[in-house]
Motif scaffolding. Sequence first.
Motif, PDB file in Angstrom:
ATOM      1  N   THR A 149      -9.361   6.087   9.814  1.00 37.88           N
ATOM      2  CA  THR A 149      -8.130   6.792  10.144  1.00 37.88           C
ATOM      3  C   THR A 149      -7.355   5.967  11.163  1.00 37.88           C
ATOM      4  OG1 THR A 149      -9.268   8.900   9.829  1.00 37.88           O
ATOM      5  CG2 THR A 149      -7.159   8.955  11.005  1.00 37.88           C
ATOM      6  N   LEU A 150      -6.115   5.650  10.847  1.00 39.40           N
ATOM      7  CA  LEU A 150      -5.260   4.890  11.748  1.00 39.40           C
ATOM      8  C   LEU A 150      -4.107   5.780  12.173  1.00 39.40           C
ATOM      9  CD1 LEU A 150      -5.177   1.594   9.666  1.00 39.40           C
ATOM     10  CD2 LEU A 150      -6.506   2.013  11.713  1.00 39.40           C
ATOM     11  N   SER A 151      -3.889   5.895  13.470  1.00 36.11           N
ATOM     12  CA  SER A 151      -2.810   6.736  13.992  1.00 36.11           C
ATOM     13  C   SER A 151      -1.660   5.854  14.466  1.00 36.11           C
ATOM     14  CB  SER A 151      -3.305   7.580  15.164  1.00 36.11           C
ATOM     15  OG  SER A 151      -4.382   8.387  14.760  1.00 36.11           O
ATOM     16  N   GLY A 152      -0.529   5.919  13.784  1.00 32.32           N
ATOM     17  CA  GLY A 152       0.646   5.153  14.182  1.00 32.32           C
ATOM     18  C   GLY A 152       0.546   3.678  13.880  1.00 32.32           C
ATOM     19  N   LEU A 153      -0.453   3.256  13.140  1.00 29.31           N
ATOM     20  CA  LEU A 153      -0.610   1.849  12.765  1.00 29.31           C
ATOM     21  C   LEU A 153      -0.334   1.700  11.279  1.00 29.31           C
ATOM     22  CD1 LEU A 153      -3.931   1.054  14.661  1.00 29.31           C
ATOM     23  CD2 LEU A 153      -1.608   0.518  15.399  1.00 29.31           C
ATOM     24  N   HIS A 154       0.198   0.559  10.893  1.00 32.23           N
ATOM     25  CA  HIS A 154       0.542   0.314   9.496  1.00 32.23           C
ATOM     26  C   HIS A 154      -0.011  -1.042   9.079  1.00 32.23           C
ATOM     27  CE1 HIS A 154       3.119   3.787   9.928  1.00 32.23           C
ATOM     28  NE2 HIS A 154       3.637   3.215  11.008  1.00 32.23           N
ATOM     29  N   PRO A 155      -1.323  -1.092   8.736  1.00 33.45           N
ATOM     30  CA  PRO A 155      -1.941  -2.375   8.401  1.00 33.45           C
ATOM     31  C   PRO A 155      -1.343  -2.981   7.144  1.00 33.45           C
ATOM     32  CG  PRO A 155      -3.425  -0.562   7.892  1.00 33.45           C
ATOM     33  CD  PRO A 155      -2.246   0.025   8.605  1.00 33.45           C
ATOM     34  N   GLN A 156      -1.295  -4.305   7.146  1.00 33.55           N
ATOM     35  CA  GLN A 156      -0.734  -5.019   6.001  1.00 33.55           C
ATOM     36  C   GLN A 156      -1.803  -5.517   5.044  1.00 33.55           C
ATOM     37  OE1 GLN A 156       1.787  -8.038   7.632  1.00 33.55           O
ATOM     38  NE2 GLN A 156       3.127  -6.559   8.623  1.00 33.55           N
ATOM     39  N   THR A 157      -3.035  -5.731   5.535  1.00 32.97           N
ATOM     40  CA  THR A 157      -4.108  -6.222   4.678  1.00 32.97           C
ATOM     41  C   THR A 157      -5.432  -5.579   5.078  1.00 32.97           C
ATOM     42  OG1 THR A 157      -4.584  -8.085   6.148  1.00 32.97           O
ATOM     43  CG2 THR A 157      -3.029  -8.508   4.363  1.00 32.97           C
ATOM     44  N   ALA A 158      -6.355  -5.580   4.112  1.00 32.87           N
ATOM     45  CA  ALA A 158      -7.715  -5.124   4.363  1.00 32.87           C
ATOM     46  C   ALA A 158      -8.658  -6.060   3.622  1.00 32.87           C
ATOM     47  CB  ALA A 158      -7.900  -3.685   3.902  1.00 32.87           C
ATOM     48  N   LEU A 159      -9.727  -6.482   4.275  1.00 32.14           N
ATOM     49  CA  LEU A 159     -10.713  -7.363   3.653  1.00 32.14           C
ATOM     50  C   LEU A 159     -12.079  -6.712   3.750  1.00 32.14           C
ATOM     51  CD1 LEU A 159      -9.674 -10.748   5.347  1.00 32.14           C
ATOM     52  CD2 LEU A 159      -9.073  -9.974   3.066  1.00 32.14           C
ATOM     53  N   ASP A 160     -12.894  -6.912   2.711  1.00 28.78           N
ATOM     54  CA  ASP A 160     -14.272  -6.414   2.733  1.00 28.78           C
ATOM     55  C   ASP A 160     -15.184  -7.600   2.558  1.00 28.78           C
ATOM     56  OD1 ASP A 160     -16.682  -5.192   2.446  1.00 28.78           O
ATOM     57  OD2 ASP A 160     -16.075  -3.870   0.808  1.00 28.78           O
TER      58      ASP A 160
END
Length: 196
Positions: A185-196
């Motif tokens: 859960t991210l509050s007020g954040l807008h990530p551009q990428t996700a890596l696994d």
Amino acid sequence: KVIIDSNTSVRDPPFIAKIEKWVKAGGIFITWNQTGRNTSTEKDAWPISKLTGYKVTGIVNSSRKIQLAAGQKLLHEADWPSKGVSGLTLQKEAPECTDLMQWADGTTAVGMRPLGKGYVIHLGARLGFGDALKFFESVIDWAKVPRIPALAPNVLMRHFVSNNGLYDIWAMWNTKNSPITTTLTLSGLHPQTALD
């Protein structure tokens, strides 16, 4: 708002006086294990005791059971380990101190002292990594310290800034030996990428 001193065994009185000033202004200082055991010129002097209000009467390296102290309101049943731990035996010297956890024999394992607008918590019990995290989270919740704007239950998470300063990195990892499911859960954040 909260500083966790993870076993800085050498602490001279002038530096401890600076910590005391910071605490009185509203900070929460947590000793961990043998913080403040020695000065730069004297071993086993325990100068931290002047700040914490607890005298160290012994160091026990074998496993002992601990329990919540009667009447304390900071910790919950899930905040202490079910198995025994080792650590310091503390004795209350300042009357305003409150025991948070006790060894099975009734001596103090963890204590708290109010100072000005802040608190000092003497964590004498040598909690394991998972139990220490639960303990620190309980203190942070009790103190109403805002959490980082990202949450993922059951995993360890840290926030970093890349070396070039251009990226915020939120790393999380599973500390268990089996797969788990979590919700990020991210509050007020807008990530551009996700890596696994």
